[in-house]
Motif scaffolding. Structure first.
Motif, PDB file in Angstrom:
ATOM      1  N   ALA A   1      -1.771  -8.382 -17.675  1.00 13.36           N
ATOM      2  CA  ALA A   1      -1.373  -7.088 -17.292  1.00 13.36           C
ATOM      3  C   ALA A   1       0.212  -7.071 -17.862  1.00 13.36           C
ATOM      4  CB  ALA A   1      -1.456  -6.614 -16.051  1.00 13.36           C
ATOM      5  N   GLY A   2       0.913  -8.051 -17.554  1.00  7.10           N
ATOM      6  CA  GLY A   2       2.515  -7.755 -17.843  1.00  7.10           C
ATOM      7  C   GLY A   2       2.540  -7.774 -19.280  1.00  7.10           C
ATOM      8  N   TRP A   3       1.875  -9.093 -20.057  1.00  9.86           N
ATOM      9  CA  TRP A   3       2.045  -9.102 -21.335  1.00  9.86           C
ATOM     10  C   TRP A   3       1.340  -8.038 -22.113  1.00  9.86           C
ATOM     11  CZ3 TRP A   3      -0.871 -10.128 -25.752  1.00  9.86           C
ATOM     12  CH2 TRP A   3      -0.030 -10.831 -26.730  1.00  9.86           C
TER      13      TRP A   3
ATOM     14  N   SER B   1       5.430  -3.526 -22.211  1.00  8.79           N
ATOM     15  CA  SER B   1       6.635  -2.727 -21.968  1.00  8.79           C
ATOM     16  C   SER B   1       7.635  -4.003 -21.296  1.00  8.79           C
ATOM     17  CB  SER B   1       6.433  -1.783 -20.852  1.00  8.79           C
ATOM     18  OG  SER B   1       7.165  -1.681 -19.948  1.00  8.79           O
ATOM     19  N   ARG B   2       8.980  -3.715 -21.624  1.00  2.00           N
ATOM     20  CA  ARG B   2       9.860  -4.727 -21.102  1.00  2.00           C
ATOM     21  C   ARG B   2       9.692  -4.764 -19.331  1.00  2.00           C
ATOM     22  NH1 ARG B   2      11.975  -8.718 -23.591  1.00  2.00           N
ATOM     23  NH2 ARG B   2      13.741  -9.649 -22.728  1.00  2.00           N
ATOM     24  N   TYR B   3       9.647  -3.803 -18.705  1.00  2.00           N
ATOM     25  CA  TYR B   3       9.522  -3.763 -17.309  1.00  2.00           C
ATOM     26  C   TYR B   3       8.240  -4.578 -16.939  1.00  2.00           C
ATOM     27  CZ  TYR B   3      13.181  -0.193 -16.895  1.00  2.00           C
ATOM     28  OH  TYR B   3      14.353   0.327 -16.986  1.00  2.00           O
ATOM     29  N   ALA B   4       7.219  -4.163 -17.472  1.00  2.00           N
ATOM     30  CA  ALA B   4       5.926  -5.002 -17.092  1.00  2.00           C
ATOM     31  C   ALA B   4       6.037  -6.437 -17.397  1.00  2.00           C
ATOM     32  CB  ALA B   4       4.760  -4.239 -17.918  1.00  2.00           C
ATOM     33  N   PHE B   5       6.697  -6.541 -18.395  1.00  2.00           N
ATOM     34  CA  PHE B   5       6.729  -8.271 -18.989  1.00  2.00           C
ATOM     35  C   PHE B   5       7.393  -8.948 -17.712  1.00  2.00           C
ATOM     36  CE2 PHE B   5       8.752 -11.456 -21.506  1.00  2.00           C
ATOM     37  CZ  PHE B   5       7.617 -12.128 -21.719  1.00  2.00           C
ATOM     38  N   LEU B   6       8.690  -8.395 -17.475  1.00  2.00           N
ATOM     39  CA  LEU B   6       9.364  -9.092 -16.380  1.00  2.00           C
ATOM     40  C   LEU B   6       8.733  -9.023 -15.074  1.00  2.00           C
ATOM     41  CD1 LEU B   6      13.021  -7.740 -17.061  1.00  2.00           C
ATOM     42  CD2 LEU B   6      12.318  -9.820 -17.264  1.00  2.00           C
TER      43      LEU B   6
ATOM     44  N   GLU C   1       6.552  -5.417  -7.369  1.00  2.00           N
ATOM     45  CA  GLU C   1       6.469  -4.195  -7.658  1.00  2.00           C
ATOM     46  C   GLU C   1       8.023  -3.329  -7.516  1.00  2.00           C
ATOM     47  OE1 GLU C   1       3.644  -2.688  -4.868  1.00  2.00           O
ATOM     48  OE2 GLU C   1       2.495  -4.286  -5.138  1.00  2.00           O
ATOM     49  N   GLY C   2       9.052  -3.937  -7.112  1.00  2.00           N
ATOM     50  CA  GLY C   2      10.453  -3.595  -6.873  1.00  2.00           C
ATOM     51  C   GLY C   2      10.736  -2.107  -7.393  1.00  2.00           C
TER      52      GLY C   2
ATOM     53  N   THR D   1      10.687  -1.027 -11.381  1.00  2.00           N
ATOM     54  CA  THR D   1       9.910   0.563 -11.513  1.00  2.00           C
ATOM     55  C   THR D   1       8.202   0.234 -11.435  1.00  2.00           C
ATOM     56  OG1 THR D   1       9.585   0.251 -13.942  1.00  2.00           O
ATOM     57  CG2 THR D   1      11.715   1.593 -12.765  1.00  2.00           C
ATOM     58  N   GLY D   2       8.011  -0.609 -10.535  1.00  2.00           N
ATOM     59  CA  GLY D   2       6.366  -0.949 -10.587  1.00  2.00           C
ATOM     60  C   GLY D   2       6.100  -2.251 -11.191  1.00  2.00           C
ATOM     61  N   GLY D   3       6.808  -2.954 -11.659  1.00  2.00           N
ATOM     62  CA  GLY D   3       6.478  -4.310 -12.353  1.00  2.00           C
ATOM     63  C   GLY D   3       5.228  -4.348 -13.177  1.00  2.00           C
ATOM     64  N   PHE D   4       4.281  -5.299 -13.188  1.00  2.00           N
ATOM     65  CA  PHE D   4       3.222  -5.180 -14.147  1.00  2.00           C
ATOM     66  C   PHE D   4       2.332  -4.112 -14.162  1.00  2.00           C
ATOM     67  CE2 PHE D   4       1.642  -7.184 -10.241  1.00  2.00           C
ATOM     68  CZ  PHE D   4       0.366  -6.546 -10.391  1.00  2.00           C
ATOM     69  N   MET D   5       2.462  -3.181 -13.142  1.00  2.00           N
ATOM     70  CA  MET D   5       1.670  -2.144 -13.403  1.00  2.00           C
ATOM     71  C   MET D   5       2.406  -0.831 -13.801  1.00  2.00           C
ATOM     72  SD  MET D   5      -0.135  -2.156  -9.428  1.00  2.00           S
ATOM     73  CE  MET D   5       0.578  -3.355  -8.462  1.00  2.00           C
ATOM     74  N   VAL D   6       3.363  -1.113 -14.639  1.00  2.00           N
ATOM     75  CA  VAL D   6       4.303   0.490 -14.735  1.00  2.00           C
ATOM     76  C   VAL D   6       3.416   1.216 -15.775  1.00  2.00           C
ATOM     77  CG1 VAL D   6       5.673  -0.768 -16.452  1.00  2.00           C
ATOM     78  CG2 VAL D   6       6.677   1.050 -15.186  1.00  2.00           C
ATOM     79  N   GLU D   7       2.755   0.448 -16.725  1.00  2.00           N
ATOM     80  CA  GLU D   7       2.125   1.253 -17.709  1.00  2.00           C
ATOM     81  C   GLU D   7       0.699   1.732 -17.397  1.00  2.00           C
ATOM     82  OE1 GLU D   7       3.482   2.372 -20.143  1.00  2.00           O
ATOM     83  OE2 GLU D   7       5.337   1.220 -20.678  1.00  2.00           O
TER      84      GLU D   7
END
Lengths: 339, 123
Positions: free
Chosen positions: A138-140, A144-149, A221-222, A227-233
């Motif tokens: 999901a993160g990859w 999105s940079r946020y999702a990736f981190l 999720e921090g 801003t929501g981590g891997f779920m941001v998008e």
């Protein structure tokens, strides 16, 4: 009339069909439990913060989960332009399937288990480890940079605490001498064993908080930093699947704690007279008590920092559980009637 | 080969996987079909605080994530060895105990080395 009854009796005798029916019962039961766990979480948290929580939808806000579900269903699913579309949609589906799949091996009562696997513990451990793939994908895939981190962080966090969880389960297996969850529940537990397993119960409770990405270990999720981590998008039903998976995992981990440490469906504290109450009631009550602990921790504790999280996992829990495996093994040989 | 009665105990797992997979596909599919779908360049761009993202999204990241994962693989393998040993410990007795103690000691030396080299430091 008799022919109809006979027909259904014949159908019921057909083993795979019964399995399908029971599987549906478990699946729907877990999803209902998830829906009302979100409600219970909001109600308990609001009570702890002297608020009312959901009140308007239905009596005492009891229909709130339904309203939330309908809303998520009607929302547009935005797929980011730079996302890998297939993986982007597969990740939440995979997480959801995994969160349900592990329930096959959980014994709800004596003999009430979908698949009485002889390696039940390993099965649950294997399925719950695979959740890391869903998070990383999901993160990859979001692009999105946020999702990736967020995905990287979650993966590192989940694997770190999985090591200590695995070692704790080894301690339990040492005491019970079986990998079958039903036999683990029924294995006799003398006082020395309970004394040895109690610290492991405490570490296990903390580890499952981290493993399911719950507060105070909800760094993936921090909101305030990534801003929501891997779920941001994610939005709409794709987000709903993540959400369902997270809560189903919480209930699963509570059920695992109940099965491994709290005697599953057996009456509490070994009081024989309480056995008149059906075992499923004790199972649900114990699981609910641990879920309450999850919510309580979320309402009370501030979020960890990432370095504190990794230090706790690798420098405190791992050495401690590793030493405890050796201690438990020694005790089992000394008291447990080794050859 | 595999015992059919043993394999049959895994049938419920397969059925559960199919049902759960079907539900997941159904939920995503219906949402894609039924919910409105109006993409727009601003909507489908990566989430940022109101400006276009500065750099590519799948760029470099901290090497320590690799280190943690490598350590995890070591310890997870170790746990995989511990499970059969834990089940059989009552039968293999003191010999089994000391064999595993040696194995754990070797692993602990490696872990202590990692710790001393600072592989576990996050600041």
């Amino acid at each position: 009339m008799d022919a109809v009854v006979e027909f259904f009796a014949w159908l019921w005798a057909f083993w795979p069909l019964r399995v399908v029916v029971w599987t549906l019962v478990v699946t729907i039961g877990v999803l209902l439990a998830v829906a009302y766990l979100t409600y219970a979480e909001r109600k308990v948290m609001s009570a702890m913060q002297r608020r009312q929580g959901p009140m308007t939808v239905g009596p005492f806000g009891l229909l709130q989960p339904v309203a939330d579900g309908v809303k998520l269903f009607a929302k547009e699913m935005v797929i980011p332009a730079q996302a890998d579309k297939t993986l982007f949609l597969l990740a939440p589906m995979g997480l959801f399937v995994l969160a349900l799949a592990a329930w096959a091996a959980i014994p709800f009562d004596k003999g009430w288990v979908l698949a009485n696997l002889n390696v039940g513990v390993l099965y649950v451990l294997a399925i719950s480890s695979m959740a890391v793939y869903g998070v990383v994908i999901a993160g990859w895939a979001s692009g999105s940079r946020y999702a990736f981190l967020g995905g990287l962080r979650s993966a590192a966090q989940m694997v770190s605490y999985e090591v200590s969880m695995g070692l704790i389960i080894v301690c339990v297996v040492l005491c019970t001498g079986s990998l079958n969850l039903t036999e683990i529940v029924e294995a006799p537990r003398p006082a020395w064993m309970q004394l040895l397993l109690f610290p492991m119960l405490v570490v296990f409770l903390i580890s499952i908080l981290a493993e399911t990405n719950r507060a105070p270990f909800d760094l993936p999720e921090g909101e305030s930093e990534i801003t929501g981590g891997f779920m941001v998008e994610y939005g709409s039903m794709a987000f709903a699947l993540f959400f369902l998976a997270e809560y189903a995992n919480m209930i699963l981990m509570s059920a695992m704690t109940t099965t491994l440490f709290l005697g599953g469906w057996l009456p509490p504290f070994g009081i024989g007279a309480l056995a008149v109450v059906p075992g499923i009631f004790w199972f649900v009550a114990k699981t609910a008590a641990i879920l309450f602990f999850f919510i309580w921790a979320r309402a009370s504790l501030p979020r960890f920092r990432y370095d504190q999280l990794m230090r706790l996992g690798w420098k405190v829990f791992l050495p401690f559980t590793l030493v405890w495996v050796v201690v438990t093994a020694g005790a089992v040989l000394a008291f447990g009637g080794g050859v | 080969m595999a015992d059919p009665a043993l394999l049959a105990t895994y049938l419920p797992v397969l059925i559960l996987l199919l049902i759960a997979g079907g539900m997941a596909v159904w939920m995503i599919g219906f949402s894609l079909v039924l919910a409105p779908h109006r993409p727009d360049p601003a909507k489908t761009s990566a989430y940022e605080c109101g400006f276009p993202a500065f750099e590519g999204t799948r760029g470099r990241f901290d090497v320590r994530f690799y280190l943690v994962t490598l350590l995890f693989i070591l310890f997870d393998l170790e746990i995989a060895f511990l499970f059969p040993w834990a089940v059989a410990l009552r039968d293999i007795g003191a010999f089994g105990f000391w064999s595993m103690a040696v194995f754990l000691a070797v692993l602990t030396i490696g872990f202590a080395y990692e710790w001393a080299r600072g592989a576990l430091e996050w600041e």
